[in-house]
Write a protein that holds these residues in place. Structure first.
Motif, short mmCIF file in Angstrom:
data_model
loop_
_atom_site.label_atom_id
_atom_site.label_comp_id
_atom_site.label_asym_id
_atom_site.label_seq_id
_atom_site.Cartn_x
_atom_site.Cartn_y
_atom_site.Cartn_z
N ALA A 112 0.84 -1.21 0.00
CA ALA A 112 0.00 0.00 0.00
C ALA A 112 0.87 1.25 0.00
O ALA A 112 0.60 2.22 -0.74
N ALA A 113 1.93 1.24 0.81
CA ALA A 113 2.85 2.38 0.86
C ALA A 113 3.58 2.55 -0.47
O ALA A 113 3.77 3.68 -0.95
N PHE A 114 3.95 1.43 -1.10
CA PHE A 114 4.65 1.47 -2.39
C PHE A 114 3.76 2.11 -3.46
O PHE A 114 4.21 2.96 -4.24
N ASP A 115 2.49 1.70 -3.51
CA ASP A 115 1.56 2.26 -4.49
C ASP A 115 1.39 3.76 -4.30
O ASP A 115 1.30 4.52 -5.27
N GLU A 116 1.34 4.20 -3.04
CA GLU A 116 1.20 5.63 -2.76
C GLU A 116 2.45 6.40 -3.20
O GLU A 116 2.35 7.52 -3.72
N LEU A 117 3.61 5.81 -3.01
CA LEU A 117 4.86 6.46 -3.43
C LEU A 117 4.93 6.58 -4.95
O LEU A 117 5.43 7.57 -5.48
N TYR A 144 -6.41 8.91 -3.53
CA TYR A 144 -7.20 8.30 -2.44
C TYR A 144 -8.67 8.74 -2.53
O TYR A 144 -9.59 7.90 -2.39
N ASP A 145 -8.90 10.02 -2.77
CA ASP A 145 -10.29 10.52 -2.87
C ASP A 145 -11.01 9.90 -4.06
O ASP A 145 -12.21 9.59 -3.99
N ARG A 146 -10.29 9.72 -5.15
CA ARG A 146 -10.90 9.13 -6.35
C ARG A 146 -11.31 7.67 -6.09
O ARG A 146 -12.36 7.23 -6.55
N THR A 173 -10.44 14.38 1.28
CA THR A 173 -9.26 14.73 2.07
C THR A 173 -8.39 15.78 1.38
O THR A 173 -7.74 16.59 2.05
N THR A 174 -8.40 15.80 0.05
CA THR A 174 -7.59 16.78 -0.68
C THR A 174 -8.02 18.20 -0.36
O THR A 174 -7.18 19.10 -0.24
#
Length: 378
Positions: free
Chosen positions: A103-108, A166-168, A174-175
């Motif tokens: 999950a962290a990798f995808d966000e990066l 994340y919002d999408r 959150t944006t």
């Protein structure tokens, strides 16, 4: 991390800077409870719940925390650890990662901090990601303030990309709160003050770093009032008042914290003589000017001297001669520096004229040479 906006009766978001301290006719955007405006002199101005803080507000505020301001490391510990591993691995497979790391990798990747080159399955760190690892290493204490500001701006953009994705995927907003939070901080100005505080016939040279949305004169009046109970202020000098650079306050406070001069409950004062000179002379002055439009910011001038010298060196290599600022014509020199002409007519030497007018000695010399050629006498 603090709540910086409340909702009025019309459903509009109102900033903490638009209300007075105390109970306000605003409610929490998440739970609808009443809010209290906290606008003291110690902590960042913010809204507090009239009771226990709701869980939705806590989660959203954590998600929208500003890199290198609310989050000292810039990213979460999981993300920093993952970046360190990716910088060492010569090959890569997602199967090596735990579910939390994936999950962290995808966000990066979404944020642009981790990139893929065409035809290469191995992820690579962006320039900002490499700088962030350097900042969080043992050499991070040598990171200059202008470089820190530039990295922080890049991380603001990366964080916004993460939240948009994340919002999408989750249908949240959150944006919007991140942009409001960022816009609030970008309205803060950074100030650096030097003062002499006399206590028991001993004069202590102190440094004060802070952020404010008001004029520096108003802030200085408050500071003098706070220090009256500890001693007598002999003088106070503004070393810097940098518009919209309030996001750097915590970095500066961290750097000068080892030299802290504690005065009662006030912990934001430091001993000037112990602070590295480059921090106040080079780093602060090289920050330049930051332009702000809501949550977006751009710096129009930074590292000016370094960029000029770099351009001159490139020109020297390409043209086999030094290319600098074009020389002024004689008439232009005389028009631009009437104070130097008066110094010449008064018979002042180069150094004396430079001291009296504040001009560089080379400028004084050029004007003097023009006057001598034109036959003027002292």
């Amino acid at each position: 991390m603090f709540l910086s906006h409340g909702v009025n009766e019309l459903g509009e978001l109102v900033s903490i800077h638009d209300v007075s301290s105390g109970r306000v006719p605003l409610s929490c955007p998440f739970c609808g409870k009443s809010l209290i405006a906290k606008k003291g002199s110690q902590k960042e101005h913010h809204f507090a719940h009239d009771g226990q803080t709701c869980s939705d507000a806590t989660v959203t505020l954590q998600m929208t925390a500003l890199p290198l301001f609310d989050v000292e490391m810039g990213l979460s510990k999981t993300e920093i650890t993952l970046l360190e591993k990716l910088s060492r691995w010569r090959s890569f497979s997602r199967t090596w990662l735990s579910s939390k790391q994936r999950a962290a990798f995808d966000e990066l990747v979404v944020s642009g901090l981790v990139e893929f080159q065409e035809g290469d399955d191995r992820p690579r760190l962006s320039k900002s990601a490499k700088q962030l690892l350097t900042l969080n290493s043992h050499t991070g204490r040598y990171f200059s303030i202008p470089d820190y500001a530039e990295l922080q701006e890049a991380l603001f953009v990366a964080k916004e990309k993460q939240l948009l994705a994340y919002d999408r995927d989750h249908g949240t907003h959150t944006t919007k709160f991140f942009r409001l939070r960022l816009a609030t901080i970008l309205q803060q100005h950074l100030y650096v003050l030097r003062m002499c505080l006399e206590q028991d016939s001993v004069c202590y040279p102190l440094l004060k770093v802070g952020m404010t949305t008001r004029s520096i004169e108003e802030r200085m009046t408050e500071i003098c009032r706070d220090l009256d109970k500890f001693g007598r202020i002999q003088n106070i000098e503004v070393l810097g008042f940098l518009h919209h650079f309030g996001s750097l306050e915590k970095r500066l406070l961290t750097l000068i914290q080892p030299h802290q001069h504690k005065l009662g409950s006030l912990t934001e004062y430091s001993d000037v003589l112990s602070i590295p000179p480059h921090l106040l002379n080079e780093d602060i002055r090289n920050l330049g000017k930051r332009k702000v439009n809501g949550h977006e910011c751009s710096v129009t001038y930074r590292h000016h001297q370094r960029k000029i010298r770099g351009g001159q060196r490139r020109s020297q290599l390409l043209n086999d001669r030094h290319l600098g600022r074009p020389s002024k014509k004689a008439d232009t020199l005389l028009e631009d520096y009437p104070d130097v002409i008066r110094a010449y007519e008064n018979g002042l030497s180069f150094r004396k004229a430079s001291s009296e007018t504040g001009r560089a000695i080379n400028t004084v010399r050029k004007v003097y040479d023009v006057l001598k050629v034109r036959g003027r006498t002292i």
